[in-house]
Design an enzyme around this catalytic site. Structure first.
Site, PDB file in Angstrom:
ATOM      1  CG  ASP A 251      17.751  -7.478  28.958  1.00 14.57           C
ATOM      2  OD1 ASP A 251      16.713  -7.529  28.793  1.00 14.57           O
ATOM      3  OD2 ASP A 251      18.485  -6.668  28.148  1.00 14.57           O
ATOM      4  CG  ASP A 404      27.947   5.105  29.599  1.00 17.66           C
ATOM      5  OD1 ASP A 404      28.374   5.104  28.629  1.00 17.66           O
ATOM      6  OD2 ASP A 404      28.339   4.760  30.736  1.00 17.66           O
TER       7      ASP A 404
END
Length: 691
Positions: A251, A404
């Site tokens: 990214d 997460d």
């Protein structure tokens, strides 16, 4: 008879006598008298003066050192504007509160010093003394103001502070009991030698088709310091190449870094490794958006498991063979999480203190919760997911900065089980600068509060058992994510200095000394080599409470800073095993020598080579490649000054001066060293020092 009188009675057959000696001065035994000579008195006086001067010189040297450090910081650093990203109405609220509290404390200290030297000592039997004082006995406006403050303090402020302190003490005891139970569970695991078991014949190494299809994902963004290490480690995983696919999810918005990563991926692809480079043009959702985009590829349906590694993680070659076999014969198992190990834990004081915290987190919290509850928060990296569990849980969502923990909670609500492997370690890096660590902790403590607000209805409506719901709501979220930073900051950074000016609400010694030291000792047991850092660890944890409290509040009330995502800065340090593996590869073939040189060269040298190649290939009519480099040029790293920490440092030092007047003992030393700890952190002297 007076205490100084001595009676001697001598009895003889023919004589009786009585001698009475009264007082300390007597001429009966003149030889026993010892008079201090002027010379001895002079030597004693000189000795005391010498000690006083030595103490003053030590204090002056320490103050001068701090002054020089602060002066350098002011000259070479920039004030850290932590609230720049927040909404204007929410900007700096906590800092303004601490600053106002500091000014009030300094004014109160000024009044207390005057009252001390004027002998207005009314702290003992305060209510009785105030009632006995007549208006004619008050001399001057200053004494009248002081008495008015005492009356207002006793009637209105003290009851409120006492109530708040009792509430925080109760929370403190509850959290301490929870931590004690976790330690008992860890001791039980060690005593019984409990750990997740796997069948010896779970995978036939000679039969390649029996290996499941595994996808390895390495999300990264502008990770020029560590990209080569992580890609190299993933490409050396011991797994059949036709059953393994590596996705490098880049990214990066720096074109030069993109070129370096593409070149690294191409070099490994030429060696026969099944590796793919992916780059998003629309980089939304941070890491969650990156993983979500990668999981949307058509070929992902052919894979059964996905292993995720951040850019600074270097898994050992046998990582998959130690984790994947746990899934066989356990269809409800959704996640296998490995433990982190740190290649730079001894780099500086900051990394040593982080190592203490994370060793306790993995060896105690994760291991106990994984073995007894079969649930814990996914650490975001160093783990293997069953792709079916991800899909049934809704996949990666971009709604929080802790994607997460989000996917772990949703998978738990869908009935999936987790396993934590304490003996499988993945080397990685710790933040070496306080700025990077502070940003990381802000994200780790604001995200859970965002998630709690979003997941609470789903938890209540889920079909899991009552005990699992209670564990999620009260232990996982409220106690360990909300109550812990709340009471740490409120009790030790606000109430404790406040009680120095309100002696009616003074905290007991066991709250500020005995229990915190005992709990810190429990925290440090998983890292026994760090025992000499027990006291610095205790002080540093209280210092970090201001950052954690601010993050918790911003996440709970959805303030602007709660949605900040800053990639943690890495330095690109290699583990010892990684260096040995690269040395072995160097001796095998010339191709591996090229790879080794690529890993050993610095990022600046690699970047200069790319620039030279671009200039050679560019035609005279084409524009020079220098403008993009100027656009991507970054500011030099500098040490910062942190206003909240500095304000709290002066607040605690002011409170320690007030406690010195009252001879509080332990309170004085705690406030003094805690204030100095805030001062060191506020001046950014604890972590990496930028030149």
């Amino acid at each position: 008879m007076a205490p100084s009188s001595v009676v001697l009675t001598i009895e003889k057959p023919s004589n009786f006598s009585l001698v009475e000696i009264t007082g300390s001065k007597t001429s009966v035994f003149p030889e026993k008298e010892k008079a201090a000579s002027p010379k001895q008195f002079t030597w004693v006086l000189l000795l005391k003066v010498h000690r006083a001067l030595a103490c003053l010189s030590w204090l002056a040297a320490g103050a001068w050192t701090v002054f020089i450090a602060a002066k350098k910081r002011l000259a070479l650093s920039e004030i850290k504007e932590e609230e720049e990203e927040e909404e204007p109405r929410n900007r700096g609220r906590l800092y303004r509160f601490i600053r106002a509290f500091l000014f009030i404390s300094m004014a109160a200290l000024f009044m207390e010093v005057i009252a001390h030297f004027k002998n207005w000592n009314l702290n003992l039997n305060l209510n009785l003394n105030l009632n006995l004082i007549q208006p004619l006995e008050v001399q001057g406006l200053l004494q009248w103001s002081y008495l008015a403050w005492l009356s207002f303090r006793v009637d209105y402020i003290a009851p409120l502070v006492i109530t708040l302190s009792k509430f925080c003490i109760v929370l403190f005891l509850i959290q301490s009991i929870d931590r004690l139970f976790l330690c008992v569970g860890c001791f039980w695991i060690k005593h019984k030698k409990l750990k997740p078991q796997v069948d010896a014949d779970s995978n036939d190494i000679e039969d390649s088709p029996s290996f499941p299809m595994v996808l390895v994902q390495i999300p990264m963004r502008n990770e020029k310091e560590v990209y080569a290490q992580s890609i190299c480690a993933a490409c050396q995983l011991d797994w059949p190449r036709e059953r393994l696919l590596i996705q490098v999810l880049d990214d990066s918005d720096d074109e030069n870094v993109q070129i370096l990563i593409k070149d690294e991926v191409s070099s490994w692809k030429q060696k026969g490794v099944n590796i793919i480079y992916r780059h998003r043009f629309v980089r939304t959702g941070y890491k969650a958006g990156n993983l979500k985009s990668a999981m949307a590829c058509n070929y992902v349906k052919d894979y059964e498991f996905v292993a995720i590694f951040d850019a600074d993680f270097q898994p050992n070659p046998d990582f998959l063979k130690q984790t994947i076999p746990h899934f066989k014969g356990n269809p409800q198992l959704g996640l296998v999480q490995a433990r982190w190990s740190f290649v730079n834990k001894d780099e500086n004081l900051l990394t040593r203190l982080q190592n203490i915290n994370l060793c306790f987190h993995f060896e105690v919290e994760q291991q106990v919760n994984g073995l007894f509850l079969e649930f814990f928060g996914f650490n975001g990296t160093g783990g293997v997911w069953r792709i079916k569990a991800l899909e049934e849980s809704g996949g990666w969502l971009e709604r929080t900065t802790v994607e997460d923990m989000d996917i772990a909670v949703r998978a738990h609500l869908h009935g999936w089980k987790f396993i934590f492997l304490n003996d499988v370690k993945v080397p990685c890096e710790l933040p070496e600068s306080y700025e990077a660590y502070k940003k990381q902790q802000h994200r780790w403590h604001s995200g859970p509060m965002q998630l709690f607000r979003l997941c609470l209805p789903a938890i209540i409506k889920s079909k899991i058992g009552i005990w699992k719901k209670a564990n999620l709501i009260f232990l996982f979220f409220l106690l360990r994510k909300l109550i812990l930073p709340f009471y740490s900051f409120t009790l030790f950074c606000i109430i404790l200095p406040l009680t120095m000016f309100i002696p009616e609400a003074q905290l007991p010694v066991w709250v500020i000394c005995y229990i915190p030291i005992f709990m810190s000792l429990l925290n440090i047991l998983p890292a026994p080599k760090s025992f000499p850092f027990l006291v610095p660890y205790l002080l540093f944890e209280n210092t970090m409470s201001v950052t954690k409290f601010n993050a918790m509040v911003s996440g709970l009330f959805q303030l602007g800073s709660a949605y900040e995502w800053v990639v943690t800065k890495k330095t690109g340090r290699s583990s010892e095993s990684d260096l040995l593996a690269m040395a072995e590869k160097q001796s095998k073939s010339s191709n591996q020598e090229k790879i080794q040189r690529r890993l050993s060269e610095s990022s600046l040298e690699m970047l200069s080579k790319v620039k030279e190649q671009k200039e050679e290939k560019a035609s005279p009519e084409s524009p020079p490649p220098s403008p993009p480099l100027k656009k991507n040029k970054k500011k030099k790293n500098r040490n910062m000054l942190y206003r909240k920490e500095l304000a709290l440092a002066f607040l605690l030092l002011t409170a320690s001066a007030r406690s010195l007047l009252s001879a509080h003992g332990v309170h004085f030393y705690f406030l003094l060293f805690q204030g100095l700890s805030f001062l060191v952190v506020g001046l950014d002297l604890i972590g990496e020092q930028m030149s």
